[in-house]
Design a protein around this motif. Structure first.
Motif, PDB file in Angstrom:
ATOM      1  N   PHE A  56       0.799  -1.363   0.040  1.00  0.00           N
ATOM      2  CA  PHE A  56      -0.051   0.213  -0.286  1.00  0.00           C
ATOM      3  C   PHE A  56       1.064   0.708   0.134  1.00  0.00           C
ATOM      4  O   PHE A  56       0.784   1.867  -0.725  1.00  0.00           O
ATOM      5  N   VAL A  57       1.825   0.993   1.284  1.00  0.00           N
ATOM      6  CA  VAL A  57       2.503   2.177   1.233  1.00  0.00           C
ATOM      7  C   VAL A  57       3.434   2.835  -0.576  1.00  0.00           C
ATOM      8  O   VAL A  57       3.931   3.681  -0.350  1.00  0.00           O
ATOM      9  N   ALA A  58       3.750   1.297  -1.012  1.00  0.00           N
ATOM     10  CA  ALA A  58       4.818   1.870  -2.130  1.00  0.00           C
ATOM     11  C   ALA A  58       3.637   2.014  -2.956  1.00  0.00           C
ATOM     12  O   ALA A  58       4.279   3.264  -3.576  1.00  0.00           O
ATOM     13  N   ASP A  59       2.906   1.504  -2.826  1.00  0.00           N
ATOM     14  CA  ASP A  59       2.060   2.043  -4.389  1.00  0.00           C
ATOM     15  C   ASP A  59       1.284   3.517  -3.837  1.00  0.00           C
ATOM     16  O   ASP A  59       1.377   4.560  -5.466  1.00  0.00           O
ATOM     17  N   LEU A  60       1.336   4.233  -2.847  1.00  0.00           N
ATOM     18  CA  LEU A  60       1.007   5.544  -2.437  1.00  0.00           C
ATOM     19  C   LEU A  60       2.202   6.479  -3.192  1.00  0.00           C
ATOM     20  O   LEU A  60       1.960   7.555  -3.682  1.00  0.00           O
ATOM     21  N   LEU A  61       3.636   6.240  -2.262  1.00  0.00           N
ATOM     22  CA  LEU A  61       4.759   6.778  -3.161  1.00  0.00           C
ATOM     23  C   LEU A  61       4.701   6.937  -4.288  1.00  0.00           C
ATOM     24  O   LEU A  61       5.690   7.619  -4.990  1.00  0.00           O
ATOM     25  N   THR A  62       4.528   6.170  -5.143  1.00  0.00           N
ATOM     26  CA  THR A  62       4.321   6.079  -6.850  1.00  0.00           C
ATOM     27  C   THR A  62       3.380   7.148  -7.229  1.00  0.00           C
ATOM     28  O   THR A  62       4.395   7.994  -8.109  1.00  0.00           O
ATOM     29  N   GLN A  63       2.690   6.589  -6.723  1.00  0.00           N
ATOM     30  CA  GLN A  63       2.073   8.491  -6.954  1.00  0.00           C
ATOM     31  C   GLN A  63       1.881   9.422  -6.749  1.00  0.00           C
ATOM     32  O   GLN A  63       1.800  10.854  -7.349  1.00  0.00           O
ATOM     33  N   GLN A  64       2.406   9.908  -5.266  1.00  0.00           N
ATOM     34  CA  GLN A  64       2.832  10.959  -4.825  1.00  0.00           C
ATOM     35  C   GLN A  64       4.016  10.997  -3.398  1.00  0.00           C
ATOM     36  O   GLN A  64       3.366  10.216  -2.504  1.00  0.00           O
ATOM     37  N   PRO A  65       5.468  11.993  -4.408  1.00  0.00           N
ATOM     38  CA  PRO A  65       6.089  11.562  -2.664  1.00  0.00           C
ATOM     39  C   PRO A  65       5.595  12.503  -1.387  1.00  0.00           C
ATOM     40  O   PRO A  65       4.767  13.072  -1.270  1.00  0.00           O
ATOM     41  N   ALA A  66       5.865  11.355   0.047  1.00  0.00           N
ATOM     42  CA  ALA A  66       5.551  12.359   1.021  1.00  0.00           C
ATOM     43  C   ALA A  66       5.967  13.336   1.292  1.00  0.00           C
ATOM     44  O   ALA A  66       6.592  13.338   2.340  1.00  0.00           O
ATOM     45  N   GLU A  67       5.498  14.860   0.696  1.00  0.00           N
ATOM     46  CA  GLU A  67       6.365  15.914   1.151  1.00  0.00           C
ATOM     47  C   GLU A  67       5.500  17.085   1.521  1.00  0.00           C
ATOM     48  O   GLU A  67       6.026  17.928   2.223  1.00  0.00           O
TER      49      GLU A  67
END
Length: 229
Positions: free
Chosen positions: A41-52
């Motif tokens: 889940f987290v890896a898929d999220l971070l491919t969409q948008q970095p946690a900036e």
């Protein structure tokens, strides 16, 4: 294999309680091995948008996903909300043990009535809250309200199978080593989940393309979409 989008759901929805309010339920949930699912889940999220920027996590439970997000991103900061005091008590302990307490703020909040201003967050994530909500549209509409224009919605949940045999097969496949109580919780969650057609209809009502919801495993759908600017 994912379920066909044109198939009408056969099983009626059987609602779970909206929150896990006992210490026993929270402990059972926390003890289940979600590591692989959470990491994906987290890896898929971070491919969409970095946690900036600060991320809102709807229905954080015992904070396993915020912890995984902090592991995968050194810049992640999270506002993690849940309605269950027992889940949040475990979340605080888990965050302290993982060394993430300074980056994750825990708040007891009803996700259907968010106390945040319009456009407050650039990213909203949620894993497995929708199947707990009797009227999911209320949850999704308020999430859209507090999302900034151009911001990312990343919501994943279980997908209701079409018959009891399919529920039994999924539970046997993914919870074979869990306790009987944990297997029963998993089966109840599957029975309470939305089928793909229904969640696509809901996001369409909110002004998003139905194709922004996709089946992403044999038991999950994911809604990944950006709010129009």
């Amino acid at each position: 294999m994912s379920q066909p989008a044109t198939h009408a759901s056969i099983l009626p929805r059987v609602l779970e309680p909206e929150s896990m309010d006992t210490a026993e339920e929270a402990a059972d949930y926390d003890a289940m091995d979600h590591r692989e699912v959470n990491a994906r889940f987290v890896a898929d999220l971070l491919t969409q948008q970095p946690a900036e920027s600060e991320i809102l996590d709807l229905g954080c439970g015992t904070a396993q996903i915020p912890i995984e997000l902090c592991r995968q991103s050194t810049t992640a900061r999270v506002v993690a909300i849940d309605l269950s005091a027992e889940m949040l008590a475990l979340a605080k302990r888990n965050l302290a043990a993982a060394g993430c307490a300074q980056r994750v703020r825990i708040e007891r909040v009803d996700a259907k009535e968010l106390p945040y201003g319009d456009g407050r967050f650039a990213t909203i994530m949620s894993n497995s809250i929708v199947h707990h909500i009797p009227e999911p549209r209320l949850l999704l509409a308020d999430a859209c309200r507090v999302l900034a224009p151009g911001g990312l919605l990343f919501i994943r949940d279980l997908m209701r199978p079409y018959d009891q045999a399919a529920i039994d097969q999924i539970v046997a496949t993914y919870a074979a080593h869990d306790t009987e109580r944990q297997r029963a919780l998993f089966a109840a969650s599957l029975a309470s989940a939305l089928p793909l057609e229904e969640i696509r209809s809901l996001v369409s009502e909110l002004g998003f393309a139905p194709e922004t919801v996709q089946p992403t495993s044999d038991r999950h759908w994911t809604w990944a979409a950006r709010k129009p600017k």
